[in-house]
Design a protein around this motif. Structure first.
Motif, PDB file in Angstrom:
ATOM      1  N   ASN A 191       7.155 -24.658 -18.880  1.00 23.45           N
ATOM      2  CA  ASN A 191       8.578 -24.910 -19.119  1.00 23.45           C
ATOM      3  C   ASN A 191       9.395 -24.723 -17.846  1.00 23.45           C
ATOM      4  OD1 ASN A 191      10.968 -25.410 -20.412  1.00 23.45           O
ATOM      5  ND2 ASN A 191      11.124 -23.406 -21.363  1.00 23.45           N
ATOM      6  N   ALA A 192       9.089 -23.641 -17.095  1.00 22.80           N
ATOM      7  CA  ALA A 192       9.808 -23.402 -15.839  1.00 22.80           C
ATOM      8  C   ALA A 192       9.534 -24.510 -14.824  1.00 22.80           C
ATOM      9  CB  ALA A 192       9.403 -22.046 -15.264  1.00 22.80           C
ATOM     10  N   GLN A 195      11.576 -27.518 -15.864  1.00 24.54           N
ATOM     11  CA  GLN A 195      12.984 -27.390 -15.520  1.00 24.54           C
ATOM     12  C   GLN A 195      13.207 -27.541 -14.019  1.00 24.54           C
ATOM     13  OE1 GLN A 195      14.372 -23.687 -17.129  1.00 24.54           O
ATOM     14  NE2 GLN A 195      14.258 -24.374 -19.262  1.00 24.54           N
ATOM     15  N   ARG A 196      12.311 -26.928 -13.214  1.00 25.04           N
ATOM     16  CA  ARG A 196      12.461 -27.045 -11.764  1.00 25.04           C
ATOM     17  C   ARG A 196      12.325 -28.496 -11.315  1.00 25.04           C
ATOM     18  NH1 ARG A 196       8.937 -26.861  -7.339  1.00 25.04           N
ATOM     19  NH2 ARG A 196       7.168 -26.696  -8.750  1.00 25.04           N
ATOM     20  N   SER A 198      12.902 -31.106 -13.146  1.00 23.70           N
ATOM     21  CA  SER A 198      14.075 -31.835 -13.622  1.00 23.70           C
ATOM     22  C   SER A 198      15.272 -31.603 -12.714  1.00 23.70           C
ATOM     23  CB  SER A 198      14.396 -31.401 -15.052  1.00 23.70           C
ATOM     24  OG  SER A 198      15.583 -32.017 -15.497  1.00 23.70           O
ATOM     25  N   GLN A 199      15.496 -30.347 -12.305  1.00 22.34           N
ATOM     26  CA  GLN A 199      16.614 -30.060 -11.409  1.00 22.34           C
ATOM     27  C   GLN A 199      16.432 -30.733 -10.055  1.00 22.34           C
ATOM     28  OE1 GLN A 199      16.954 -25.815 -11.255  1.00 22.34           O
ATOM     29  NE2 GLN A 199      17.658 -25.618 -13.373  1.00 22.34           N
ATOM     30  N   THR A 202      17.192 -34.360 -10.549  1.00 23.17           N
ATOM     31  CA  THR A 202      18.633 -34.555 -10.730  1.00 23.17           C
ATOM     32  C   THR A 202      19.375 -34.433  -9.406  1.00 23.17           C
ATOM     33  OG1 THR A 202      18.457 -33.685 -12.978  1.00 23.17           O
ATOM     34  CG2 THR A 202      20.644 -33.745 -11.986  1.00 23.17           C
TER      35      THR A 202
END
Length: 358
Positions: A191-192, A195-196, A198-199, A202
């Motif tokens: 999950n981390a 998210q990393r 994805s960031q 982005t």
């Protein structure tokens, strides 16, 4: 009944029974040992065989096919002092019927006990985790020991498989908690990482969009500047090419003045002192241009339109001159009031206008 007949029938029956006892039929993949007068004589092969009745003793059949024996779970203590239940399956085959019958009394029981003892020796040198993950090692060691020990019994051990290894319930619960913690850890890590990633994606997208937006703004500014530069250049070239005189420039200046007074909030405005000289030039230009304009008029309608325009321009010029003169006075600029007409600063123009109206 005749006794001789009875004896004859008895002899016939005894002869038939003796012939039947002398014939032995052995099925395929089976074998039977024969003892003659209490001593091993031979092994009957599959098919039709003959023995000596009342002298040879034929033992029960021995199966020569591969056999599967499943032993009940056995408690085994590991190196870290944990008791586990191990269930094994043995695949063996009788290769020598004589040895299987005379070298061991019960080869099935012997193989079972040998498997249990060997299994305890092998597992006793391993901890629980290694025992659970080393089934192939345990199987190969068991097969080697059993094959070596059962060779003299006329047996061949083909495979030894461990069906199940059951640790105590408390150990199972602890293992389940450990596995659950490991799964939660992997899930949190994934999950981390998601998210990393994805960031990062982005941020890269925002960066690219800002770069493209900046490049677009820069290109637009460059094109706009180039357009303004070309427009100014063309206007400048047109002005110099047509060589305008001061009268035309003064007239355009005069046309801009009414726009300064437009709007509801434009009740106070200041005119510089240079407006007076500009308006005088405009007045002189109109005075000199009237005879030539009147001569060129072709109809009364066109003359009336031109006179109306001249009157409006004269009125605006008069207001502008009056405001300019008041701005130059020591009292400073004044506030204009719409609808109030000041005395005209162009008496010649007014007189000419009145005469043309008559």
């Amino acid at each position: 009944m005749d006794p001789l007949l009875i004896v004859g029938l008895f002899i016939i029956l005894f002869a038939v029974f003796t012939v039947l006892k002398a014939v032995r039929i052995v099925p395929q993949a089976r074998a039977r040992n024969v003892e003659r007068l209490g001593r091993y004589n031979r092994t009957l092969k599959p098919g039709l065989n003959f023995v000596i009745p009342y002298v040879d003793r034929v033992y029960p059949m021995i199966d020569l096919r591969e056999q599967v024996v499943s032993f009940r779970p056995q408690p085994v203590i590991t190196e870290d002092n944990l008791v586990v239940e191990i269930d094994t399956v043995l695949y063996f085959q009788v290769t020598d019927p004589r040895a299987a019958a005379y070298e061991i009394a019960n080869y099935i029981q012997a193989v079972e006990q040998l498997t249990v003892t060997t299994l305890r020796n092998v597992v006793g040198s391993m901890d629980l985790e290694k025992t659970l993950t080393s089934r192939d090692t345990i199987n190969s060691q068991l097969r080697g020991v059993l094959d070596e020990a059962t060779g003299k019994w006329g047996l061949r051990v083909n495979r030894v498989e461990i069906k199940a290894i059951d640790p105590p319930k408390s150990i199972k619960d602890a293992m389940e908690k450990q596995m659950r913690a490991e799964r939660d850890k992997r899930a949190a890590i994934l999950n981390a990482e998601g998210q990393r990633q994805s960031q990062i994606l982005t941020a890269e997208g925002d960066k690219q969009s800002q770069i493209l937006r900046a490049e677009g703004a820069r290109s637009a500014a460059i094109l706009e500047a180039e357009g303004e530069s070309r427009a100014i250049d063309q206007v400048f070239q047109a002005v110099h090419r047509n060589d305008p005189d001061p009268k035309l420039l003064a007239y355009q200046y005069l046309q801009v003045l009414p726009q300064l007074a437009k709007g509801d909030n434009n009740t106070f405005w200041v005119i510089p002192s240079e407006v007076t000289s500009a308006l005088q030039g405009v007045s002189k230009a109109f005075t000199e241009a009237l005879p030539s304009i009147a001569a060129r008029q072709e109809s009364a309608t066109e003359s009336a339109a031109i006179e109306e325009e001249i009157a409006k321009a004269a009125e605006a010029a008069a207001e502008a001159v009056a405001d300019a003169q008041e701005a130059e006075s020591p009292k400073g600029p004044r506030q204009l009031t719409k609808g109030v007409a000041d005395p005209s600063p162009f008496p010649d123009l007014d007189r000419e206008h009145r005469e043309s109206g008559r």
